[in-house]
Every structure is written in C-alpha cells, then in structure tokens.
Design a protein around this motif. Structure first.
Motif, PDB file in Angstrom:
ATOM      1  N   VAL A 104      33.012  50.997  58.349  1.00  0.00           N
ATOM      2  CA  VAL A 104      32.040  49.921  58.590  1.00  0.00           C
ATOM      3  C   VAL A 104      31.944  49.027  57.359  1.00  0.00           C
ATOM      4  N   GLY A 105      31.977  49.629  56.178  1.00  0.00           N
ATOM      5  CA  GLY A 105      31.927  48.850  54.946  1.00  0.00           C
ATOM      6  C   GLY A 105      33.170  47.993  54.763  1.00  0.00           C
ATOM      7  N   VAL A 106      34.332  48.510  55.154  1.00  0.00           N
ATOM      8  CA  VAL A 106      35.577  47.750  55.040  1.00  0.00           C
ATOM      9  C   VAL A 106      35.539  46.543  55.969  1.00  0.00           C
ATOM     10  N   VAL A 107      35.082  46.743  57.196  1.00  0.00           N
ATOM     11  CA  VAL A 107      34.991  45.617  58.143  1.00  0.00           C
ATOM     12  C   VAL A 107      33.999  44.576  57.618  1.00  0.00           C
ATOM     13  N   GLY A 108      32.871  45.039  57.055  1.00  0.00           N
ATOM     14  CA  GLY A 108      31.903  44.104  56.475  1.00  0.00           C
ATOM     15  C   GLY A 108      32.484  43.337  55.304  1.00  0.00           C
ATOM     16  N   ALA A 109      33.310  44.008  54.483  1.00  0.00           N
ATOM     17  CA  ALA A 109      33.944  43.328  53.346  1.00  0.00           C
ATOM     18  C   ALA A 109      34.955  42.287  53.820  1.00  0.00           C
ATOM     19  N   VAL A 110      35.696  42.617  54.884  1.00  0.00           N
ATOM     20  CA  VAL A 110      36.662  41.646  55.426  1.00  0.00           C
ATOM     21  C   VAL A 110      35.927  40.429  55.970  1.00  0.00           C
ATOM     22  N   LEU A 111      34.833  40.654  56.683  1.00  0.00           N
ATOM     23  CA  LEU A 111      34.071  39.538  57.248  1.00  0.00           C
ATOM     24  C   LEU A 111      33.435  38.675  56.163  1.00  0.00           C
ATOM     25  N   SER A 112      33.175  39.265  54.997  1.00  0.00           N
ATOM     26  CA  SER A 112      32.612  38.475  53.902  1.00  0.00           C
ATOM     27  C   SER A 112      33.698  37.785  53.082  1.00  0.00           C
ATOM     28  N   GLY A 113      34.977  38.034  53.399  1.00  0.00           N
ATOM     29  CA  GLY A 113      36.070  37.335  52.735  1.00  0.00           C
ATOM     30  C   GLY A 113      36.678  38.084  51.564  1.00  0.00           C
ATOM     31  N   SER A 114      36.447  39.365  51.454  1.00  0.00           N
ATOM     32  CA  SER A 114      37.005  40.149  50.349  1.00  0.00           C
ATOM     33  C   SER A 114      38.497  40.384  50.546  1.00  0.00           C
ATOM     34  N   GLY A 125      45.787  37.460  40.163  1.00  0.00           N
ATOM     35  CA  GLY A 125      47.082  37.782  39.575  1.00  0.00           C
ATOM     36  C   GLY A 125      47.213  37.442  38.111  1.00  0.00           C
ATOM     37  N   SER A 126      46.510  36.447  37.626  1.00  0.00           N
ATOM     38  CA  SER A 126      46.635  36.042  36.225  1.00  0.00           C
ATOM     39  C   SER A 126      45.638  36.740  35.307  1.00  0.00           C
ATOM     40  N   GLU A 127      44.753  37.573  35.859  1.00  0.00           N
ATOM     41  CA  GLU A 127      43.770  38.277  35.034  1.00  0.00           C
ATOM     42  C   GLU A 127      44.448  39.425  34.295  1.00  0.00           C
ATOM     43  N   PRO A 128      44.100  39.634  33.040  1.00  0.00           N
ATOM     44  CA  PRO A 128      44.684  40.783  32.319  1.00  0.00           C
ATOM     45  C   PRO A 128      44.065  42.092  32.836  1.00  0.00           C
ATOM     46  N   ALA A 129      44.876  43.138  32.843  1.00  0.00           N
ATOM     47  CA  ALA A 129      44.392  44.446  33.295  1.00  0.00           C
ATOM     48  C   ALA A 129      43.612  45.102  32.166  1.00  0.00           C
ATOM     49  N   ASN A 130      42.453  45.675  32.507  1.00  0.00           N
ATOM     50  CA  ASN A 130      41.618  46.361  31.530  1.00  0.00           C
ATOM     51  C   ASN A 130      41.610  47.843  31.877  1.00  0.00           C
ATOM     52  N   TYR A 131      42.405  48.613  31.150  1.00  0.00           N
ATOM     53  CA  TYR A 131      42.514  50.043  31.425  1.00  0.00           C
ATOM     54  C   TYR A 131      41.626  50.890  30.519  1.00  0.00           C
ATOM     55  N   HIS A 132      40.772  50.288  29.707  1.00  0.00           N
ATOM     56  CA  HIS A 132      39.912  51.041  28.806  1.00  0.00           C
ATOM     57  C   HIS A 132      38.723  51.658  29.530  1.00  0.00           C
ATOM     58  N   ILE A 133      38.283  51.022  30.596  1.00  0.00           N
ATOM     59  CA  ILE A 133      37.136  51.514  31.353  1.00  0.00           C
ATOM     60  C   ILE A 133      37.586  51.743  32.795  1.00  0.00           C
ATOM     61  N   PHE A 134      37.263  52.926  33.312  1.00  0.00           N
ATOM     62  CA  PHE A 134      37.631  53.250  34.693  1.00  0.00           C
ATOM     63  C   PHE A 134      36.511  52.808  35.631  1.00  0.00           C
ATOM     64  N   TYR A 135      36.880  52.021  36.601  1.00  0.00           N
ATOM     65  CA  TYR A 135      35.936  51.608  37.641  1.00  0.00           C
ATOM     66  C   TYR A 135      36.361  52.283  38.942  1.00  0.00           C
ATOM     67  N   GLY A 136      35.452  53.024  39.554  1.00  0.00           N
ATOM     68  CA  GLY A 136      35.743  53.694  40.814  1.00  0.00           C
ATOM     69  C   GLY A 136      35.762  52.704  41.969  1.00  0.00           C
ATOM     70  N   THR A 137      36.041  53.228  43.137  1.00  0.00           N
ATOM     71  CA  THR A 137      36.067  52.396  44.335  1.00  0.00           C
ATOM     72  C   THR A 137      34.648  51.940  44.659  1.00  0.00           C
ATOM     73  N   PRO A 138      34.457  50.651  44.897  1.00  0.00           N
ATOM     74  CA  PRO A 138      33.117  50.187  45.269  1.00  0.00           C
ATOM     75  C   PRO A 138      32.641  50.861  46.560  1.00  0.00           C
ATOM     76  N   SER A 139      31.353  50.966  46.709  1.00  0.00           N
ATOM     77  CA  SER A 139      30.779  51.682  47.852  1.00  0.00           C
ATOM     78  C   SER A 139      31.096  51.019  49.186  1.00  0.00           C
ATOM     79  N   GLU A 140      31.352  49.721  49.178  1.00  0.00           N
ATOM     80  CA  GLU A 140      31.640  49.043  50.443  1.00  0.00           C
ATOM     81  C   GLU A 140      32.988  49.447  51.028  1.00  0.00           C
ATOM     82  N   PHE A 141      33.885  50.005  50.211  1.00  0.00           N
ATOM     83  CA  PHE A 141      35.198  50.413  50.693  1.00  0.00           C
ATOM     84  C   PHE A 141      35.281  51.900  51.025  1.00  0.00           C
ATOM     85  N   ARG A 142      34.176  52.584  51.058  1.00  0.00           N
ATOM     86  CA  ARG A 142      34.183  54.030  51.303  1.00  0.00           C
ATOM     87  C   ARG A 142      33.954  54.407  52.759  1.00  0.00           C
ATOM     88  N   SER A 143      33.745  53.454  53.624  1.00  0.00           N
ATOM     89  CA  SER A 143      33.564  53.739  55.054  1.00  0.00           C
ATOM     90  C   SER A 143      34.224  52.621  55.867  1.00  0.00           C
TER      91      SER A 143
END
Length: 177
Positions: free
Chosen positions: A112-122, A92-110
């Motif tokens: 199975v990847g979402v469940v793996g990210a939750v289990l890793s504490g994301s 919450g305290s990090e400044p937003a950087n809108y100069h560079i667009f970052y797409g959705t990481p690959s782990e959130f595209r399926s």
C-alpha cells in the motif's frame, strides 16, 4: 582414396507421422487399479509414434501460464527500467554518501505504501512497484493453477498447490507481523 560425387541429389520422401490413433475396446470388467490408471491418462492420447500427446485443455493451460510468466516478467522489468531511468535523471549527478547508513523509508515497506509513493510521483516507488510486480507474477501463476485444478477436480494437485500458495502467503505476510 575416396572420391566425392557431387552430382547425386539426396531427397528424402519420409514424412513425419503425427496422426493420433484412437481405439476403442469392448467393455470388460476392470479392477480398481485399472480404473485409476485409466483416469490418470484420460487427458492424454497416444500418437502413431507411441508418444504421449497433451489434450487441448492442458495445452491451453501451459500456453496461458507461459505467457503470464513471459509478459509478467517483461512488464515488471519495463517498470523497473523506467523507474531507474527516472531516478538516475533526477539523482544521477549526486555524490554517493556511504558514511551514514539510511534504511528503507517506511513508505516502501508495504504494498500500500509503494502504491501511495508511485501515485505521489516517487521514482524509487516506481522501482519498488516493478519489484512487487516481479514477485506477484509467480504467485498469480500458482493461483491460476489452483483454480484450474479445482475445476478439473484433481484434488491431490489442489492440495499440493494450496500448500505452495499458503507457503508463499505466509512468507509475504509474515514479514509484516
């Protein structure tokens, strides 16, 4: 002019009449149209006020589906809220950087990847899991409706519900292939 008399008490003795009326008639010869109409209304009764009343199985199905939608949306919202709070606590305290667009990481595209990210504490994974739950609730409703129509042998509704389920499945799986 008019005068209001406040000493008059208005009491109504009319009671709502909700008794079901069941009648039987002697068997007669029926043509195919009458038999089809009788089968369509076999799950309905007419009460004394000439209103259609649903039978207990229809009421149970409606109760099940309404509770599924209500509690499913509440659960999904709670998961998104918890994930959002945890994300804001950490980032919450990090400044937003809108100069560079970052797409959705690959782990959130399926899923199975979402469940793996939750289990890793994301924390973003928790938010994504809540969104997946929100998508899964109506799909589960369609599946329950399909199974109910199969058990009741209402094949026109089975066909329509199968088409809806196929459309939902295609829209979800088609995004990956």
């Amino acid at each position: 002019m008019y005068k209001y008399n406040s000493s008059i008490d208005w009491n109504s003795t009319v009671q709502p009449n909700s008794e079901a009326v069941v009648t039987s008639a002697p068997p007669t010869q029926q043509d195919d149209d009458q038999i089809a109409a009788q089968e369509d209304t076999k799950n309905l009764e007419i009460d004394a006020n000439q209103n259609w009343v649903e039978t207990s199985t229809q009421q149970q199905l409606e109760f099940l589906l309404s509770n599924l939608l209500k509690y499913g949306v509440l659960l999904a919202s709670a998961v998104v809220l918890i994930g959002g709070i945890l994300y804001l606590i950490h980032h919450g305290s990090e400044p937003a950087n809108y100069h560079i667009f970052y797409g959705t990481p690959s782990e959130f595209r399926s899923p199975v990847g979402v469940v793996g990210a939750v289990l890793s504490g994301s924390r973003r994974g928790i938010i994504q899991l809540g969104l997946l739950l929100l998508i899964a609730v109506p799909i589960l409703r369609v599946i329950i409706s399909l199974l109910t129509f199969l058990l009741k042998r209402e094949f026109i509704y089975v066909l329509i519900t199968s088409l809806v389920l196929a459309s939902l499945t295609y829209s979800l799986i088609g995004a990956y292939y």
